[in-house]
Motif scaffolding. Structure first.
Motif, PDB file in Angstrom:
ATOM      1  N   VAL A  76       3.511  10.620   3.182  1.00  0.00           N
ATOM      2  CA  VAL A  76       2.076  10.334   3.211  1.00  0.00           C
ATOM      3  C   VAL A  76       1.828   8.904   2.736  1.00  0.00           C
ATOM      4  CG1 VAL A  76      -0.147  10.904   2.174  1.00  0.00           C
ATOM      5  CG2 VAL A  76       1.387  12.732   2.893  1.00  0.00           C
ATOM      6  N   ILE A  77       2.446   8.555   1.595  1.00  0.00           N
ATOM      7  CA  ILE A  77       2.302   7.185   1.089  1.00  0.00           C
ATOM      8  C   ILE A  77       2.823   6.206   2.129  1.00  0.00           C
ATOM      9  CG2 ILE A  77       2.875   5.597  -0.771  1.00  0.00           C
ATOM     10  CD1 ILE A  77       3.433   7.953  -2.539  1.00  0.00           C
ATOM     11  N   GLY A  78       3.985   6.524   2.696  1.00  0.00           N
ATOM     12  CA  GLY A  78       4.601   5.639   3.682  1.00  0.00           C
ATOM     13  C   GLY A  78       3.713   5.431   4.881  1.00  0.00           C
ATOM     14  N   PHE A  79       3.104   6.501   5.345  1.00  0.00           N
ATOM     15  CA  PHE A  79       2.244   6.393   6.517  1.00  0.00           C
ATOM     16  C   PHE A  79       1.041   5.501   6.217  1.00  0.00           C
ATOM     17  CE2 PHE A  79      -1.266   7.925   9.200  1.00  0.00           C
ATOM     18  CZ  PHE A  79      -0.739   7.562  10.419  1.00  0.00           C
ATOM     19  N   TYR A  80       0.410   5.717   5.047  1.00  0.00           N
ATOM     20  CA  TYR A  80      -0.749   4.890   4.709  1.00  0.00           C
ATOM     21  C   TYR A  80      -0.359   3.438   4.474  1.00  0.00           C
ATOM     22  CZ  TYR A  80      -3.933   8.735   4.837  1.00  0.00           C
ATOM     23  OH  TYR A  80      -4.705   9.761   5.287  1.00  0.00           O
ATOM     24  N   LEU A  81       0.815   3.225   3.859  1.00  0.00           N
ATOM     25  CA  LEU A  81       1.260   1.837   3.678  1.00  0.00           C
ATOM     26  C   LEU A  81       1.455   1.168   5.037  1.00  0.00           C
ATOM     27  CD1 LEU A  81       3.758   2.146   0.698  1.00  0.00           C
ATOM     28  CD2 LEU A  81       1.635   0.846   0.735  1.00  0.00           C
ATOM     29  N   LEU A  82       2.001   1.937   5.986  1.00  0.00           N
ATOM     30  CA  LEU A  82       2.207   1.398   7.335  1.00  0.00           C
ATOM     31  C   LEU A  82       0.862   1.006   7.954  1.00  0.00           C
ATOM     32  CD1 LEU A  82       4.444   0.952   9.482  1.00  0.00           C
ATOM     33  CD2 LEU A  82       3.916   3.209  10.357  1.00  0.00           C
ATOM     34  N   VAL A  83      -0.133   1.855   7.756  1.00  0.00           N
ATOM     35  CA  VAL A  83      -1.459   1.575   8.304  1.00  0.00           C
ATOM     36  C   VAL A  83      -2.096   0.375   7.592  1.00  0.00           C
ATOM     37  CG1 VAL A  83      -3.797   2.489   8.561  1.00  0.00           C
ATOM     38  CG2 VAL A  83      -1.839   3.940   9.081  1.00  0.00           C
ATOM     39  N   VAL A  84      -2.006   0.369   6.249  1.00  0.00           N
ATOM     40  CA  VAL A  84      -2.643  -0.696   5.464  1.00  0.00           C
ATOM     41  C   VAL A  84      -1.978  -2.048   5.711  1.00  0.00           C
ATOM     42  CG1 VAL A  84      -3.004  -1.531   3.109  1.00  0.00           C
ATOM     43  CG2 VAL A  84      -3.527   0.828   3.675  1.00  0.00           C
ATOM     44  N   MET A  85      -0.633  -2.025   5.850  1.00  0.00           N
ATOM     45  CA  MET A  85       0.096  -3.285   6.048  1.00  0.00           C
ATOM     46  C   MET A  85       0.124  -3.708   7.509  1.00  0.00           C
ATOM     47  SD  MET A  85       3.503  -2.672   3.827  1.00  0.00           S
ATOM     48  CE  MET A  85       3.600  -2.804   2.062  1.00  0.00           C
ATOM     49  N   GLY A  86      -0.227  -2.807   8.407  1.00  0.00           N
ATOM     50  CA  GLY A  86      -0.171  -3.091   9.843  1.00  0.00           C
ATOM     51  C   GLY A  86      -1.231  -4.104  10.259  1.00  0.00           C
ATOM     52  N   PRO A  87      -1.209  -4.533  11.516  1.00  0.00           N
ATOM     53  CA  PRO A  87      -2.095  -5.607  11.964  1.00  0.00           C
ATOM     54  C   PRO A  87      -3.581  -5.273  11.839  1.00  0.00           C
ATOM     55  CG  PRO A  87      -0.972  -4.577  13.813  1.00  0.00           C
ATOM     56  CD  PRO A  87      -0.338  -4.045  12.579  1.00  0.00           C
ATOM     57  N   HIS A  88      -3.934  -3.973  11.796  1.00  0.00           N
ATOM     58  CA  HIS A  88      -5.348  -3.625  11.697  1.00  0.00           C
ATOM     59  C   HIS A  88      -5.754  -3.251  10.280  1.00  0.00           C
ATOM     60  CE1 HIS A  88      -4.888  -3.760  15.957  1.00  0.00           C
ATOM     61  NE2 HIS A  88      -4.047  -2.751  15.941  1.00  0.00           N
ATOM     62  N   GLY A  89      -4.792  -3.165   9.363  1.00  0.00           N
ATOM     63  CA  GLY A  89      -5.093  -2.775   7.989  1.00  0.00           C
ATOM     64  C   GLY A  89      -5.525  -3.967   7.152  1.00  0.00           C
ATOM     65  N   PRO A  90      -6.212  -3.714   6.021  1.00  0.00           N
ATOM     66  CA  PRO A  90      -6.714  -4.799   5.180  1.00  0.00           C
ATOM     67  C   PRO A  90      -5.603  -5.715   4.660  1.00  0.00           C
ATOM     68  CG  PRO A  90      -6.986  -2.644   4.106  1.00  0.00           C
ATOM     69  CD  PRO A  90      -6.581  -2.386   5.516  1.00  0.00           C
ATOM     70  N   LEU A  91      -4.491  -5.119   4.195  1.00  0.00           N
ATOM     71  CA  LEU A  91      -3.405  -5.949   3.683  1.00  0.00           C
ATOM     72  C   LEU A  91      -2.760  -6.753   4.816  1.00  0.00           C
ATOM     73  CD1 LEU A  91      -2.014  -6.619   1.050  1.00  0.00           C
ATOM     74  CD2 LEU A  91      -0.421  -4.752   1.455  1.00  0.00           C
ATOM     75  N   GLY A  92      -2.647  -6.116   5.984  1.00  0.00           N
ATOM     76  CA  GLY A  92      -2.081  -6.794   7.153  1.00  0.00           C
ATOM     77  C   GLY A  92      -2.934  -7.983   7.566  1.00  0.00           C
ATOM     78  N   GLN A  93      -4.271  -7.779   7.550  1.00  0.00           N
ATOM     79  CA  GLN A  93      -5.189  -8.878   7.891  1.00  0.00           C
ATOM     80  C   GLN A  93      -5.011 -10.035   6.920  1.00  0.00           C
ATOM     81  OE1 GLN A  93      -7.568  -8.771  10.335  1.00  0.00           O
ATOM     82  NE2 GLN A  93      -7.696  -6.626  10.910  1.00  0.00           N
ATOM     83  N   LEU A  94      -4.883  -9.667   5.622  1.00  0.00           N
ATOM     84  CA  LEU A  94      -4.750 -10.679   4.571  1.00  0.00           C
ATOM     85  C   LEU A  94      -3.459 -11.475   4.766  1.00  0.00           C
ATOM     86  CD1 LEU A  94      -5.899 -11.749   1.801  1.00  0.00           C
ATOM     87  CD2 LEU A  94      -4.284 -10.166   0.737  1.00  0.00           C
ATOM     88  N   THR A  95      -2.325 -10.772   4.910  1.00  0.00           N
ATOM     89  CA  THR A  95      -1.054 -11.501   5.030  1.00  0.00           C
ATOM     90  C   THR A  95      -1.023 -12.340   6.307  1.00  0.00           C
ATOM     91  OG1 THR A  95      -0.009  -9.538   6.009  1.00  0.00           O
ATOM     92  CG2 THR A  95       0.334  -9.887   3.665  1.00  0.00           C
TER      93      THR A  95
END
Lengths: 248, 228
Positions: free
Chosen positions: B63-82
């Motif tokens: 579950v954590i892994g899936f959300y991290l994938l979403v958050v770090m992905g190109p559409h996630g907030p962290l992904g947008q930031l990086t």
């Protein structure tokens, strides 16, 4: 009163059919179709199929160590053959119930053209595939890239899912721009449902035969035999085809 | 056993040790102030922050892994930031694994240190203050030495937990040799490919390692006797 008599009659009918329960291990990629098929199977034969979904390699290890499964619907044809050879499967019961199709898919509706030219053009950072060592869809993806002559050039961009569902997650979240997934994962009303995809022609990879086999624990069990027979029926075939698989 | 397969296993072992070391050091830097704050604060947010820190203890790794994938992905907030910082995307990279590991190993480092800080109580710090030690000085020369057993437990648990993690790495790693293919993933691959002999030596090594770590923890940690 009428309802009660129908109930009694149907109970009698069930009893006369020697209703039985069969424990089935099902490859994860076949989850959707099998849920539909098991309902039809129960309605048709009165037998009940109790389903467990998972990775074929794990089922193999469990079956070899005494798991109580009676039928295996594998994601490949090698595992059933191996189980038969090692005495854990019933010889001669192997049956190809579906043939998997590979699609190059992206969540981006514009990325993939109808011929897969994107593989040569590039312009992406990651391409996802299932682990070719363990997953048949991954091995097929390698064959496709090999035949198109792009395997070496794309290798540094590979990201591998442990199975085809994880590979699908990599692509659907956009973490990998595109990847090789099962057509059954992205099909909707007979075509690629969202994003963009290229259904890869069958001459670019060996058919992904998914075989079913009756396991030693299900030997001579009527429900197990009936299930394999039902997988060959027209009703089951229609379901299997609608989920994006081909048939032998 | 082929030597190529051997070297792939060794590469996985080396990568795992590198990941666990980097993560443990980062966790000490990040976890100490959090633990200190949690131990001393009377803020109404104490409960909420403590709960967030403890989340990885209860959530399934996938579950954590899936959300991290979403958050770090190109559409996630962290992904947008990086992406906007020109760093690219984090999934499928070593830094991505480090960040994910820091998050999921956080409670294993924060909680022992927090307990150790709480066990010190007010008294030694008040004494230090009357001796005109600044809070900063008191922290380093009184609190940290007294909480040493907590730091020891935290480091060992954080390191060991990072070595043993599988679900999250599987979700955001992408199984890339020398970058994200750690020992636990390598073992899983061997088992899936029915290469049980190779799986055995790696898995056996992991059992021995884990036992040695816990043995060290319970043998050398005097705080175990004090904490209730």
């Amino acid at each position: 009163m009428k309802r009660l008599s129908t109930l009694i009659l149907s109970l009698l009918a069930l009893a006369s059919a020697h209703a039985d329960e069969v424990q089935v291990a099902v490859a994860a990629n076949f989850t959707g179709p099998m849920q539909v098929i098991s309902v039809l199977f129960e309605r048709e034969t009165g037998h009940k199929a109790s389903l467990a979904f998972g990775a074929t390699g794990k089922f193999y290890a469990q079956i070899a160590n005494g798991a109580p499964f009676e039928v295996l619907l594998s994601a490949d044809d090698e595992t059933p053959a191996r189980l038969v050879k090692e005495g854990n499967g019933v010889a001669g019961s192997n049956l190809t119930y579906a043939i998997g199709k590979v699609v190059l898919w992206s969540a981006d509706p514009k990325l993939i053209d109808g011929k897969g030219e994107v593989l040569k053009k590039g312009g992406f950072k990651h391409i996802a595939l299932a682990n070719p060592k363990t997953a048949p869809y991954g091995a097929a993806a390698m064959q496709v890239m090999g035949k198109l002559g792009v395997a070496e050039q794309l290798k540094p961009l590979f990201v591998q899912g442990e199975n085809i569902s994880q590979t699908h997650q990599f692509v659907s979240t956009g973490a990998a721009e595109l990847g090789f997934v099962a057509y059954s994962q992205v099909i909707k009303n007979g075509q690629v449902g969202s994003g963009s995809g290229w259904i890869i022609p069958g001459n670019l990879y060996d058919p992904i035969r998914q075989d079913a086999v009756i396991l030693a624990k299900g030997k001579d069990k009527p429900a197990a035999v009936a299930l394999l027979k039902f997988l060959k029926s027209d009703k089951a075939k229609e379901v299997i085809r609608s989920f994006g698989y081909e048939l032998p | 056993m082929e030597s190529a397969a051997y070297s792939a296993d060794l590469a996985a072992v080396w990568l795992t040790l590198k990941l666990a070391t980097v993560v443990t050091l980062l966790l000490l830097v990040i976890g100490t102030p959090i633990a200190w704050w949690l131990a001393r604060t009377r803020s109404i947010f104490k409960g909420a922050v403590g709960a967030v820190v403890a989340l990885p203890l209860v959530l399934p790794p996938t579950v954590i892994g899936f959300y991290l994938l979403v958050v770090m992905g190109p559409h996630g907030p962290l992904g947008q930031l990086t992406k906007s910082l020109g760093l690219g995307l984090l999934p499928f990279t070593f830094p991505g694994l480090v960040i994910a590991s820091v998050f999921y190993s956080l409670p294993f480092v924060v909680q022992p240190i927090q307990n150790a800080f709480e066990a010190i109580g007010e008294r030694p710090l008040e004494v230090a203050a009357t001796l005109r030690a600044s809070p900063w000085d008191a922290f380093w020369s009184v609190a940290v030495p007294l909480a040493k057993p907590g730091f020891l437990s935290g480091s060992i648990l954080g390191f060991a937990h990072t070595v043993g993690e599988f679900g999250i790495v599987l979700m955001i790693g992408g199984n890339i040799p020398d970058k994200t293919r750690v020992v636990s993933v390598q073992i899983y691959d061997h088992v899936e490919a029915l290469e049980y002999a190779q799986a055995h030596w790696l898995a056996g090594g992991m059992v021995l390692f884990s036992f040695a770590v816990l043995l060290a923890l319970y043998t050398f940690n005097p705080a175990r006797r004090k904490t209730p």
